[in-house]
Motif scaffolding. Structure first.
Motif, PDB file in Angstrom:
ATOM      1  N   LEU A 141      49.314  39.337  50.412  1.00 38.61           N
ATOM      2  CA  LEU A 141      48.572  40.589  50.530  1.00 38.61           C
ATOM      3  C   LEU A 141      47.923  41.028  49.219  1.00 38.61           C
ATOM      4  N   THR A 142      48.669  41.077  48.137  1.00 43.52           N
ATOM      5  CA  THR A 142      48.115  41.533  46.859  1.00 43.52           C
ATOM      6  C   THR A 142      47.009  40.591  46.386  1.00 43.52           C
ATOM      7  N   ALA A 143      47.262  39.296  46.447  1.00 43.74           N
ATOM      8  CA  ALA A 143      46.251  38.324  46.019  1.00 43.74           C
ATOM      9  C   ALA A 143      45.003  38.423  46.896  1.00 43.74           C
ATOM     10  N   ASP A 144      45.173  38.605  48.194  1.00 44.72           N
ATOM     11  CA  ASP A 144      44.023  38.739  49.093  1.00 44.72           C
ATOM     12  C   ASP A 144      43.189  39.973  48.749  1.00 44.72           C
ATOM     13  N   CYS A 145      43.848  41.076  48.447  1.00 43.91           N
ATOM     14  CA  CYS A 145      43.134  42.309  48.080  1.00 43.91           C
ATOM     15  C   CYS A 145      42.368  42.126  46.775  1.00 43.91           C
ATOM     16  N   MET A 146      43.006  41.506  45.800  1.00 41.34           N
ATOM     17  CA  MET A 146      42.344  41.275  44.519  1.00 41.34           C
ATOM     18  C   MET A 146      41.185  40.273  44.668  1.00 41.34           C
ATOM     19  N   ALA A 147      41.351  39.290  45.545  1.00 39.00           N
ATOM     20  CA  ALA A 147      40.278  38.323  45.795  1.00 39.00           C
ATOM     21  C   ALA A 147      39.074  39.027  46.422  1.00 39.00           C
ATOM     22  N   ALA A 148      39.319  39.947  47.327  1.00 40.21           N
ATOM     23  CA  ALA A 148      38.223  40.701  47.947  1.00 40.21           C
ATOM     24  C   ALA A 148      37.496  41.534  46.890  1.00 40.21           C
ATOM     25  N   LEU A 149      38.249  42.112  45.970  1.00 39.88           N
ATOM     26  CA  LEU A 149      37.646  42.877  44.882  1.00 39.88           C
ATOM     27  C   LEU A 149      36.812  41.956  43.988  1.00 39.88           C
ATOM     28  N   ALA A 150      37.362  40.817  43.636  1.00 43.02           N
ATOM     29  CA  ALA A 150      36.650  39.849  42.786  1.00 43.02           C
ATOM     30  C   ALA A 150      35.339  39.437  43.427  1.00 43.02           C
ATOM     31  N   HIS A 151      35.385  39.221  44.723  1.00 44.06           N
ATOM     32  CA  HIS A 151      34.197  38.754  45.456  1.00 44.06           C
ATOM     33  C   HIS A 151      33.008  39.703  45.257  1.00 44.06           C
ATOM     34  N   GLU A 152      33.294  40.979  45.103  1.00 48.70           N
ATOM     35  CA  GLU A 152      32.247  41.981  44.905  1.00 48.70           C
ATOM     36  C   GLU A 152      31.547  41.830  43.557  1.00 48.70           C
ATOM     37  N   TYR A 153      32.190  41.184  42.601  1.00 53.02           N
ATOM     38  CA  TYR A 153      31.652  41.079  41.240  1.00 53.02           C
ATOM     39  C   TYR A 153      31.067  39.711  40.904  1.00 53.02           C
ATOM     40  N   ILE A 154      31.117  38.778  41.820  1.00 55.37           N
ATOM     41  CA  ILE A 154      30.613  37.429  41.555  1.00 55.37           C
ATOM     42  C   ILE A 154      29.111  37.385  41.833  1.00 55.37           C
ATOM     43  N   ALA A 155      28.349  37.164  40.778  1.00 55.33           N
ATOM     44  CA  ALA A 155      26.895  37.029  40.927  1.00 55.33           C
ATOM     45  C   ALA A 155      26.598  35.625  41.455  1.00 55.33           C
ATOM     46  N   MET A 156      25.757  35.561  42.451  1.00 56.90           N
ATOM     47  CA  MET A 156      25.389  34.275  43.049  1.00 56.90           C
ATOM     48  C   MET A 156      23.918  34.001  42.784  1.00 56.90           C
ATOM     49  N   PRO A 157      23.561  32.721  42.654  1.00 55.32           N
ATOM     50  CA  PRO A 157      22.142  32.369  42.494  1.00 55.32           C
ATOM     51  C   PRO A 157      21.419  32.584  43.820  1.00 55.32           C
ATOM     52  N   PRO A 158      20.104  32.512  43.794  1.00 54.23           N
ATOM     53  CA  PRO A 158      19.366  32.615  45.062  1.00 54.23           C
ATOM     54  C   PRO A 158      19.747  31.457  45.984  1.00 54.23           C
TER      55      PRO A 158
END
Length: 153
Positions: A8-25
């Motif tokens: 649970l904790t790792a999944d929540c933190m992973a979801a947060l991280a996902h918001e900050y990952i810049a992706m190329p076009p």
């Protein structure tokens, strides 16, 4: 086998991280996917330092052992089949999709084996580059991360 609450904790933190990952076009290459997943897992390394790697990546102990033991085999497969820079998701979807195993590596393999490889690549990049976590998350050039990592399992 651990219950889902162990993750649970790792999944929540992973979801947060996902918001900050810049992706190329788009279109994204397999390497883009691998590096994005590696960034997410590295974020967990930084925010959950006492959490087992197997929990961060959602692997059983056996799957974690398989990934560690076969990292070089997975890398060789990607290079041999010229998949790293491929942008045709149909060519590599079975390497990134959620499943009980990674089909290309047999029934005993860990799922999403390329995710583990991306994580190791990002870890090496961060050791060698001196980049901050923010700089890592903002970097959209997966090839730069690969080259900067000196990754050779």
């Amino acid at each position: 086998r651990l219950s889902d609450s162990a993750y649970l904790t790792a999944d929540c933190m992973a979801a947060l991280a996902h918001e900050y990952i810049a992706m190329p076009p788009e279109p994204w290459s397999l390497l883009d996917y691998m590096v994005a997943e590696g960034k997410e897992l590295f974020f967990l390394d930084q925010t959950l330092p006492r959490t087992a790697d197997s929990i961060k990546i959602r692997y059983t102990r056996q799957q974690m052992e398989w990934a560690e033991r076969h990292e070089a085999k997975v890398w060789a497969y990607l290079l041999h089949n010229k998949l790293l820079f491929n942008t045709d998701v149909t060519a590599f979807h079975n390497l990134i999709d959620e499943a009980p195993k990674t089909n290309a590596f047999g029934n005993e393999s860990a799922p999403r084996a390329v995710e583990y490889v991306g994580w190791q690549m990002v870890r090496q990049y961060m050791k060698r580059s001196g980049a901050s976590l923010h700089e890592l998350m903002e970097e959209t050039d997966a090839r730069k991360i690969l080259e900067g990592s000196g990754y050779r399992p």
